[in-house]
Write a protein that holds these residues in place. Structure first.
Motif, short mmCIF file in Angstrom:
data_model
loop_
_atom_site.label_atom_id
_atom_site.label_comp_id
_atom_site.label_asym_id
_atom_site.label_seq_id
_atom_site.Cartn_x
_atom_site.Cartn_y
_atom_site.Cartn_z
N MET B 126 0.82 -1.20 0.00
CA MET B 126 0.00 0.00 0.00
C MET B 126 0.86 1.27 0.00
SD MET B 126 -2.89 -1.24 -0.34
CE MET B 126 -4.38 -0.34 0.11
N VAL B 127 1.93 1.26 0.79
CA VAL B 127 2.80 2.44 0.86
C VAL B 127 3.38 2.74 -0.53
CG1 VAL B 127 4.92 3.38 1.85
CG2 VAL B 127 3.39 2.02 3.27
N GLU B 128 3.81 1.67 -1.20
CA GLU B 128 4.40 1.84 -2.53
C GLU B 128 3.36 2.36 -3.53
OE1 GLU B 128 4.56 -0.78 -0.62
OE2 GLU B 128 6.64 -1.44 -0.40
N THR B 129 2.12 1.85 -3.38
CA THR B 129 1.05 2.30 -4.27
C THR B 129 0.79 3.80 -4.07
OG1 THR B 129 0.04 0.11 -4.20
CG2 THR B 129 -1.36 1.93 -4.94
N GLN B 130 0.73 4.20 -2.81
CA GLN B 130 0.50 5.61 -2.51
C GLN B 130 1.63 6.47 -3.07
OE1 GLN B 130 0.02 6.64 1.66
NE2 GLN B 130 -1.33 8.30 1.02
N HIS B 131 2.84 5.98 -2.91
CA HIS B 131 4.01 6.71 -3.41
C HIS B 131 3.92 6.88 -4.93
CE1 HIS B 131 8.12 8.10 -3.55
NE2 HIS B 131 8.38 7.20 -4.48
N LEU B 132 3.59 5.78 -5.62
CA LEU B 132 3.47 5.84 -7.09
C LEU B 132 2.39 6.85 -7.50
CD1 LEU B 132 4.67 4.25 -9.62
CD2 LEU B 132 2.50 3.03 -9.63
N VAL B 190 -5.28 -8.84 -3.92
CA VAL B 190 -4.09 -8.31 -4.61
C VAL B 190 -4.40 -7.98 -6.07
CG1 VAL B 190 -1.67 -8.70 -5.19
CG2 VAL B 190 -2.55 -9.54 -3.02
N ILE B 191 -5.23 -8.83 -6.69
CA ILE B 191 -5.63 -8.54 -8.09
C ILE B 191 -6.34 -7.19 -8.15
CG2 ILE B 191 -7.24 -9.21 -9.91
CD1 ILE B 191 -5.01 -11.02 -10.16
N ASP B 192 -7.23 -6.93 -7.21
CA ASP B 192 -7.91 -5.63 -7.18
C ASP B 192 -6.90 -4.49 -7.05
OD1 ASP B 192 -10.41 -6.67 -7.53
OD2 ASP B 192 -10.94 -6.69 -5.40
N LEU B 193 -5.93 -4.69 -6.17
CA LEU B 193 -4.91 -3.66 -5.99
C LEU B 193 -4.11 -3.47 -7.29
CD1 LEU B 193 -3.55 -1.66 -4.06
CD2 LEU B 193 -1.88 -3.44 -3.53
N ILE B 194 -3.80 -4.60 -7.95
CA ILE B 194 -3.04 -4.52 -9.20
C ILE B 194 -3.80 -3.69 -10.25
CG2 ILE B 194 -2.32 -5.90 -11.22
CD1 ILE B 194 -1.21 -8.00 -9.33
N TRP B 195 -5.13 -3.85 -10.31
CA TRP B 195 -5.90 -3.04 -11.26
C TRP B 195 -5.73 -1.56 -10.95
CZ3 TRP B 195 -6.20 -5.76 -15.11
CH2 TRP B 195 -6.83 -6.99 -15.21
N ALA B 196 -5.76 -1.24 -9.67
CA ALA B 196 -5.61 0.17 -9.27
C ALA B 196 -4.21 0.69 -9.65
CB ALA B 196 -5.85 0.32 -7.78
N VAL B 197 -3.19 -0.13 -9.38
CA VAL B 197 -1.81 0.26 -9.68
C VAL B 197 -1.64 0.46 -11.19
CG1 VAL B 197 0.58 -0.58 -9.68
CG2 VAL B 197 -0.84 -0.86 -7.64
N ARG B 198 -2.24 -0.45 -11.94
CA ARG B 198 -2.21 -0.36 -13.39
C ARG B 198 -2.85 0.95 -13.87
NH1 ARG B 198 -0.07 -2.68 -17.95
NH2 ARG B 198 -1.60 -2.86 -19.61
N ALA B 199 -3.98 1.29 -13.26
CA ALA B 199 -4.68 2.54 -13.65
C ALA B 199 -3.78 3.75 -13.36
CB ALA B 199 -6.01 2.65 -12.90
N ILE B 200 -3.09 3.71 -12.23
CA ILE B 200 -2.19 4.82 -11.88
C ILE B 200 -1.09 4.97 -12.94
CG2 ILE B 200 -0.45 5.59 -10.18
CD1 ILE B 200 -2.23 4.16 -8.02
N GLU B 201 -0.53 3.83 -13.33
CA GLU B 201 0.54 3.87 -14.35
C GLU B 201 0.01 4.43 -15.68
OE1 GLU B 201 2.75 2.33 -17.80
OE2 GLU B 201 0.80 1.55 -17.16
N ARG B 202 -1.21 4.04 -16.06
CA ARG B 202 -1.81 4.53 -17.30
C ARG B 202 -2.00 6.04 -17.24
NH1 ARG B 202 -1.47 3.13 -21.72
NH2 ARG B 202 -3.54 3.67 -22.45
#
Lengths: 238, 238
Positions: B126-132, B190-202
């Motif tokens: 989560m910390v890494e996701t927030q940072h990204l 984790v899959i749900d989180l991955i979708w969110a992380v992917r959206a951030i990258e996009r």
């Protein structure tokens, strides 16, 4: 006979310019359509050579996108088009962005074919993936046909199809996740497959966008972000 | 003082129209930037009310996109702009597509906040996701600032940042997959989180696209699909 829906011009040179742009959009569409077909085949057969073919097409697609964009700018500056000519140029500027992204997503599918080729072969969820990809290929073909003939009814069929694709995509995704849970050792592979499936679904969205630009061109009405029933009424001219 | 880089017109009405479009693009940018910030906060705190706020903003964003698109068509038809005015309108037409997609991706992040709120709380990654997400928010802000001032150097900084984001995204993704393998019971979450992380990258990709349109406007040169070193030379005017 003028089947394209845009009016004839006193300046035959201007006509030729619009026709040239239209032909290049279709050529670009043909390239990305083939990328999707090849990428899916590469994924199914773990054919890394075919994946390379998909990668090598990127450049051509990018060059066409930039060429058409520049050509649209030139037409806007020199010809100062109005009414349906202006809508055509506007629709082209939007359409090529989506075509380029279809190429991008096909690239991702081919990349996953490469990834999967280095891992233990997986048979689960593949038939469904191929099926989804075939339907999406037909959507892309439908959107390009609708663009070629500037046919609002054909475009509407593509918009309708997107809802079907979204449902099948959700079902396939759930199936992949269930499979991962049952066989955690397959997680790496299934995640790669999920990226490919996701890319296929996104291509459907881009095909839908192109269909909406066709409806915008024909009906002069922006139907993005509009409920399907209302889009249908617009196309029927109610 | 004219800080926007586009020339003054004898027609003050035309000036006002371009300024109006520019302001609306920035307003639309402000909305999607806030959507990203809110969606990330909703994801971190599993705050479904805040996720609803993100959903409710979609309509405003869509309406602005369609309004600006129509306004650009009107300007093209009535004012028949040339040179930098034409490039501005062209850049606006492209920019709003990417802004709309940033809103779309933020919507997906908020949707994942909703999904995750119904499941056992997860603290890993989560910390890494927030940072990204913070870095990507800064990219969006940077792209909008570059657009507001039509500043090619600021735009170049955004283009450069995208490569950093891509690397961090890949690392975070690998970390998520490893975690799933170690704790298969967390796969769904984790899959749900991955979708969110992917959206951030996009969203980072879309911010980069906008920065490229700014460079196109300022330098009159299309720098998409161009290696970074060459983009840097273009901006330095070499």
């Amino acid at each position: 006979m003028n089947t394209t829906g845009y009016k004839s011009h006193i300046s035959s040179q201007f006509n030729a310019e619009l026709e040239d742009v239209r032909q290049r959009v279709l050529a670009m569409g043909g390239l990305v359509e083939q990328q999707l077909i090849d990428a899916t085949k590469a994924l199914m057969e773990l054919d890394t050579e075919l994946a390379e073919v998909v990668f090598r097409t990127d450049d051509k697609v990018d060059q066409l996108e930039m060429y058409i964009d520049e050509e649209c700018s030139r037409i806007l500056a020199r010809r100062q088009p109005t009414a349906s000519d202006l809508r055509l140029v506007h629709a082209v500027i939007k359409t090529i962005t989506d075509l380029e992204r279809i190429g991008d997503e096909s690239h991702k599918i081919a990349k996953m074919a490469h990834e999967l080729s280095t891992q233990e072969r997986m048979y689960e969820n593949m038939v469904e993936t191929q099926h989804l990809s075939r339907q999406v290929s037909q959507m892309v073909r439908g959107a390009l046909d609708a663009f070629a003939r500037m046919d609002a009814d054909a475009a509407l069929a593509v918009v309708r199809e997107d809802a079907v694709i979204d449902r099948e995509y959700e079902a396939l995704l759930r199936q992949c996740i269930t499979y991962m849970m049952e066989e955690p050792r397959t997680i790496g592979r299934v995640i790669d497959l999920i990226w490919a499936v996701r890319a296929i679904e996104r291509i459907g969205d881009h095909a839908k966008n192109i269909a909406e630009y066709v409806i915008y061109f024909v009906k002069g009405k922006d139907v993005r972000h509009t409920p399907l029933e209302q889009v249908e009424r617009e196309v029927r001219g109610e």
